[in-house]
Design a protein around this motif. Structure first.
Motif, mmCIF file in Angstrom:
data_model
loop_
_atom_site.group_PDB
_atom_site.id
_atom_site.type_symbol
_atom_site.label_atom_id
_atom_site.label_comp_id
_atom_site.label_asym_id
_atom_site.label_seq_id
_atom_site.Cartn_x
_atom_site.Cartn_y
_atom_site.Cartn_z
ATOM 1 N N GLY A 180 -4.622 12.533 -9.304
ATOM 2 C CA GLY A 180 -3.490 12.340 -9.466
ATOM 3 C C GLY A 180 -2.577 13.655 -8.395
ATOM 4 N N ASN A 181 -1.364 13.383 -8.413
ATOM 5 C CA ASN A 181 -0.639 14.504 -7.904
ATOM 6 C C ASN A 181 0.138 15.368 -9.089
ATOM 7 N N TYR A 182 0.393 16.781 -8.756
ATOM 8 C CA TYR A 182 1.029 17.456 -9.661
ATOM 9 C C TYR A 182 2.113 17.858 -9.466
ATOM 10 N N LEU A 183 3.371 17.523 -10.024
ATOM 11 C CA LEU A 183 4.772 17.825 -9.787
ATOM 12 C C LEU A 183 5.246 18.902 -10.782
ATOM 13 N N LEU A 184 5.438 20.189 -10.448
ATOM 14 C CA LEU A 184 5.757 21.187 -11.422
ATOM 15 C C LEU A 184 7.238 21.708 -11.312
ATOM 16 N N ASN A 185 8.007 21.701 -12.355
ATOM 17 C CA ASN A 185 9.414 21.515 -12.454
ATOM 18 C C ASN A 185 9.712 22.994 -12.775
ATOM 19 N N ILE A 186 10.989 23.332 -11.994
ATOM 20 C CA ILE A 186 11.620 24.624 -12.264
ATOM 21 C C ILE A 186 13.077 24.249 -12.609
ATOM 22 N N GLY A 187 13.815 24.953 -13.430
ATOM 23 C CA GLY A 187 15.476 24.767 -13.680
ATOM 24 C C GLY A 187 16.189 25.838 -13.055
ATOM 25 N N PRO A 188 16.996 25.750 -11.815
ATOM 26 C CA PRO A 188 17.708 27.065 -11.462
ATOM 27 C C PRO A 188 18.898 27.229 -12.540
ATOM 28 N N THR A 189 19.580 28.404 -12.168
ATOM 29 C CA THR A 189 20.757 28.549 -13.039
ATOM 30 C C THR A 189 22.011 27.831 -12.477
ATOM 31 N N PRO A 213 0.640 -1.043 -0.228
ATOM 32 C CA PRO A 213 -0.044 0.009 0.042
ATOM 33 C C PRO A 213 0.884 1.167 0.185
ATOM 34 N N LEU A 214 0.545 2.436 -0.697
ATOM 35 C CA LEU A 214 1.280 3.384 -0.750
ATOM 36 C C LEU A 214 1.003 4.369 0.554
ATOM 37 N N PRO A 215 2.202 4.553 1.037
ATOM 38 C CA PRO A 215 1.832 5.590 2.367
ATOM 39 C C PRO A 215 1.125 6.659 2.214
ATOM 40 N N SER A 216 0.240 7.114 3.078
ATOM 41 C CA SER A 216 -0.949 7.925 3.026
ATOM 42 C C SER A 216 -0.518 9.553 2.438
ATOM 43 N N TRP A 217 0.761 9.612 2.853
ATOM 44 C CA TRP A 217 1.284 11.077 2.906
ATOM 45 C C TRP A 217 1.250 11.652 1.611
ATOM 46 N N PHE A 218 1.475 10.560 0.491
ATOM 47 C CA PHE A 218 1.632 11.339 -0.899
ATOM 48 C C PHE A 218 0.284 11.541 -1.543
ATOM 49 N N ASP A 219 -0.720 10.623 -1.271
ATOM 50 C CA ASP A 219 -1.810 11.170 -1.973
ATOM 51 C C ASP A 219 -2.503 12.255 -1.252
ATOM 52 N N GLU A 220 -2.119 12.821 0.005
ATOM 53 C CA GLU A 220 -2.622 13.786 0.653
ATOM 54 C C GLU A 220 -1.856 15.031 0.301
ATOM 55 N N ALA A 221 -0.781 14.729 -0.181
ATOM 56 C CA ALA A 221 0.142 16.159 -0.572
ATOM 57 C C ALA A 221 -0.189 16.743 -1.781
ATOM 58 N N LYS A 222 -0.644 16.074 -2.929
ATOM 59 C CA LYS A 222 -1.006 16.550 -4.031
ATOM 60 C C LYS A 222 -0.215 17.519 -5.012
ATOM 61 N N PHE A 223 0.579 18.389 -4.366
ATOM 62 C CA PHE A 223 1.413 19.289 -5.279
ATOM 63 C C PHE A 223 2.744 19.313 -4.601
ATOM 64 N N GLY A 224 3.755 19.107 -5.627
ATOM 65 C CA GLY A 224 5.177 19.324 -5.259
ATOM 66 C C GLY A 224 5.870 20.027 -6.495
ATOM 67 N N VAL A 225 7.142 20.505 -6.067
ATOM 68 C CA VAL A 225 8.114 21.047 -6.818
ATOM 69 C C VAL A 225 9.270 20.331 -7.383
ATOM 70 N N PHE A 226 9.575 20.389 -8.531
ATOM 71 C CA PHE A 226 10.477 19.367 -9.250
ATOM 72 C C PHE A 226 11.724 20.136 -9.461
ATOM 73 N N VAL A 227 13.048 19.883 -9.139
ATOM 74 C CA VAL A 227 13.982 20.777 -9.581
ATOM 75 C C VAL A 227 15.050 20.362 -10.264
ATOM 76 N N HIS A 228 15.368 20.593 -11.681
ATOM 77 C CA HIS A 228 16.443 19.919 -12.453
ATOM 78 C C HIS A 228 17.548 20.753 -12.442
ATOM 79 N N TRP A 229 18.849 20.422 -11.927
ATOM 80 C CA TRP A 229 19.727 21.157 -11.673
ATOM 81 C C TRP A 229 20.948 20.213 -11.795
ATOM 82 N N GLY A 230 22.081 20.667 -12.450
ATOM 83 C CA GLY A 230 23.170 19.775 -12.868
ATOM 84 C C GLY A 230 24.201 20.551 -13.515
ATOM 85 N N VAL A 231 25.058 19.935 -14.220
ATOM 86 C CA VAL A 231 26.214 20.343 -15.052
ATOM 87 C C VAL A 231 25.576 21.061 -16.330
#
Length: 452
Positions: A319-328, A34-52
Motif C-alpha cells: 500500500g501507500n501511506y497518506l498521512l493527514n494534518i489539519g492547518p489552522t 493500468p495504474l501509472p507507475s509513479w503512484f506505487d513508487e511514491a509510497k508516502f504522501g501528506v493529506f491536508v484537510h483545510w476549509g471553513v
C-alpha cells in the motif's frame, strides 16, 4: 497496384496499433486501465484537510453537519456559549483568512517529511471551494475569506520541488439546495450533478492538471447519479492529465474497494494480508479529527513510532501511506504536526531505500518478538524490525541464505555477522551500540543481498 494496397493496409494496421487505447464509460473498461507507475513508487504522501471548518476548529471537520444536520447537543451548546444568536455557518467564512499561509513553507516541510505526493482538500462536504470555482459564487476562497486561490498556490509550490499534487474533492455538499432537491426526488434527477459536481471536477482538472483525484462524499448515491464513469472516461482518454493521473475508488455506492483506480476501501483501512489490488491507507495525525481542532490534546496525536510502524506495515503489504494534518484557519501547521512530519522525514532519509519504489516480498512479515516487515527491490530484500531484541540477535526464518549473502543495517557502515540455524533461520548479530549512536530510534532496517 496490389503492392500499394498491401502497403496501405500495413500502414493502417500500424496506425491502429500505435493509437492510444480508448476507455469506454463502464467499469469493466475503466478498471482495466493500468495504474501509472509513479503512484506505487511514491509510497508516502501528506493529506491536508483545510476549509471553513478550520474556523470553529472544534469537534471535527464535520462541524456543520453535527451542528445543524444531526443537531448534536454538544455542538449546539458550543455555538450557544461562543457565538451570538443567529450566527450561521456562512458567518465563519470571513474568518478563514489564511493570513499566515506561505505555500513555499508548507512545501518545504512536506519535502523534508519525505512525502512524494500531497493531497489538498479543494472542497469538503461543506461545499466551500479553495479555488475560484465558477459555480460556487461567494462560497469560495477568492470571493470570501483568504481572497486567494489556495489550490493554485500550493500546487505551484509543491511542483517546484518535484512533489506530485493531488486534489481531494467531495462529490456531495450537505446542504446545497439542488442536492437536497435531488435527494427528495430519490436521486432520479441530477440537478446538483449538472450544476455543481461535474462542472467543478472538469474545472479542477483543466485548471490545475492534478496528478491524483481523491474522490469522496459518494456514499448516498449510485455512480450513475454522479455520472462517474463518463467523467473517468474523459479523464483517461482526453483530459490534459490522461497519461499520468491516478484516482481512488469513491465514485458511488458500492464502488469502494471494487472500482476506480487504487482502493481506499474505508478511512484508516489496514488489511491483515497482502491485497491483490493497489491500495492506500489514509489516516490522520490527530486520531480524532481530520481538520484542525483547538481542543486537540496530546493523547489523540499519533506518536512518531506509531506513524512509522503504520508506514512500514502499509508498504510491506503493497500500500501507500497518506498521512493527514489539519492547518489552522490562518494557514499555520502547528508545531506538533511539524515535529511528527520531520520525524518521518528523518527516518526515511536513512530507511527510504526500503520504502520508495519497493515491492512486497514473497513473505510480508514475521510476527516474532522483534516484529519484522519485509520489502524487496532489485533482488535485494529489506527486513525492518520494530523492536530491538534484548539479546542483540534478530532471527529471520523466511530468507534463504547463500554463500554470497551479505547483511547490513541501513545507516551503518560495515557488514553484520550472521549464522544459519536449521530451526531458527538466519541469526543476525546486531551492532553493540548505545541507542543514541544508532541511525534511528525505532524501526531499524536490515538489507539482505544474495538471499532467496
Amino acid at each position: 497496384m496490389l503492392l500499394l494496397l498491401l502497403l496501405l493496409l500495413v500502414a493502417a494496421a500500424q496506425a491502429v496499433a500505435l493509437a492510444p487505447r480508448r476507455f469506454t464509460p463502464d467499469w469493466q473498461s475503466l478498471d482495466s486501465r493500468p495504474l501509472p507507475s509513479w503512484f506505487d513508487e511514491a509510497k508516502f504522501g501528506v493529506f491536508v484537510h483545510w476549509g471553513v471548518f478550520s474556523v470553529p476548529a472544534w469537534g471535527s471537520e464535520w462541524f456543520w453537519w453535527h451542528w445543524q444536520g444531526d443537531r448534536m447537543p454538544a455542538y449546539q451548546r458550543f455555538m450557544t456559549e461562543n457565538y451570538p444568536p443567529g450566527f450561521s455557518y456562512a458567518d465563519f467564512a470571513p474568518q478563514f483568512t489564511a493570513r499566515f499561509f506561505h505555500p513555499d513553507q508548507w512545501a518545504e516541510l512536506f519535502q523534508a517529511a519525505g512525502a512524494k505526493y500531497v493531497v489538498l482538500t479543494t472542497k469538503h462536504h461543506e461545499g466551500f471551494t479553495n479555488w475560484p470555482s465558477p459555480v460556487s459564487w461567494n462560497w469560495n476562497s477568492k470571493d470570501v475569506g483568504p481572497h486567494r486561490d489556495l489550490v493554485g498556490e500550493l500546487g505551484a509550490a509543491v511542483r517546484k520541488r518535484n512533489i506530485r499534487y493531488g486534489l481531494y474533492h467531495s462529490l456531495l455538499v450537505w446542504f446545497h439546495p439542488l442536492y437536497l432537491l435531488d435527494k427528495k426526488n430519490g436521486f432520479k434527477t441530477q440537478h446538483f450533478v449538472r450544476a455543481k459536481t461535474m462542472p467543478e471536477l472538469y474545472d479542477l482538472v483543466n485548471s490545475y492538471k492534478p496528478d491524483l483525484i481523491w474522490s469522496d462524499g459518494e456514499w448516498e448515491c449510485p455512480d450513475t447519479y454522479w455520472n462517474s464513469t463518463s467523467f473517468l472516461a474523459w479523464l483517461y482518454n482526453d483530459s490534459p492529465v490522461k497519461d499520468e493521473v491516478i484516482v481512488n475508488d469513491r465514485w458511488g455506492q458500492n464502488c469502494s474497494c471494487h472500482h476506480g483506480g487504487y482502493y481506499n476501501c474505508q478511512d484508516k483501512y489496514k488489511p491483515q494480508s497482502l491485497p491483490d489490488h493497489k491500495w492506500e491507507m489514509c489516516t490522520s495525525m490527530d486520531r480524532a479529527s481530520w481538520g484542525y481542532r483547538k481542543d486537540m490534546t496530546m493523547s489523540t496525536i499519533a506518536k512518531e513510532n506509531e506513524i512509522i510502524e503504520e508506514l512500514v506495515q502499509t508498504v510491506s503489504l503493497g500500500g501507500n501511506y497518506l498521512l493527514n494534518i489539519g492547518p489552522t484557519k490562518d494557514g499555520l501547521i502547528v508545531p506538533i504536526f511539524q515535529e511528527r512530519l520531520l520525524a518521518v522525514g528523518k527516518w526515511l532519509q536513512i530507511n527510504g531505500e526500503a520504502i520508495y519504489a519497493s515491492k512486497p516480498w514473497r513473505v510480508q512479515s514475521e510476527k516474532n518478538k522483534t516484529v519484522v516487515w519485509y520489502t524487496t527491490k532489485n533482488a535485494t530484500v529489506y527486513a525492518t524490525f520494530l523492536y530491538w531484541p534484548e539479546n542483540g540477535i534478530v532471527n529471520l526464518k523466511s530468507p534463504k541464505t547463500t554463500s554470497a549473502t551479505k547483511i547490513t543495517m541501513l545507516g551503518l557502515e560495515g557488514d553484520l555477522s550472521w549464522t544459519q540455524d536449521p530451526l531458527e533461520g538466519v541469526l543476525i548479530s546486531l551492532p553493540q551500540l548505545p541507542p543514541t549512536v544508532l541511525p534511528v530510534e525505532f524501526a531499524w532496517t536490515l538489507k539482505l543481498t544474495k538471499v532467496n
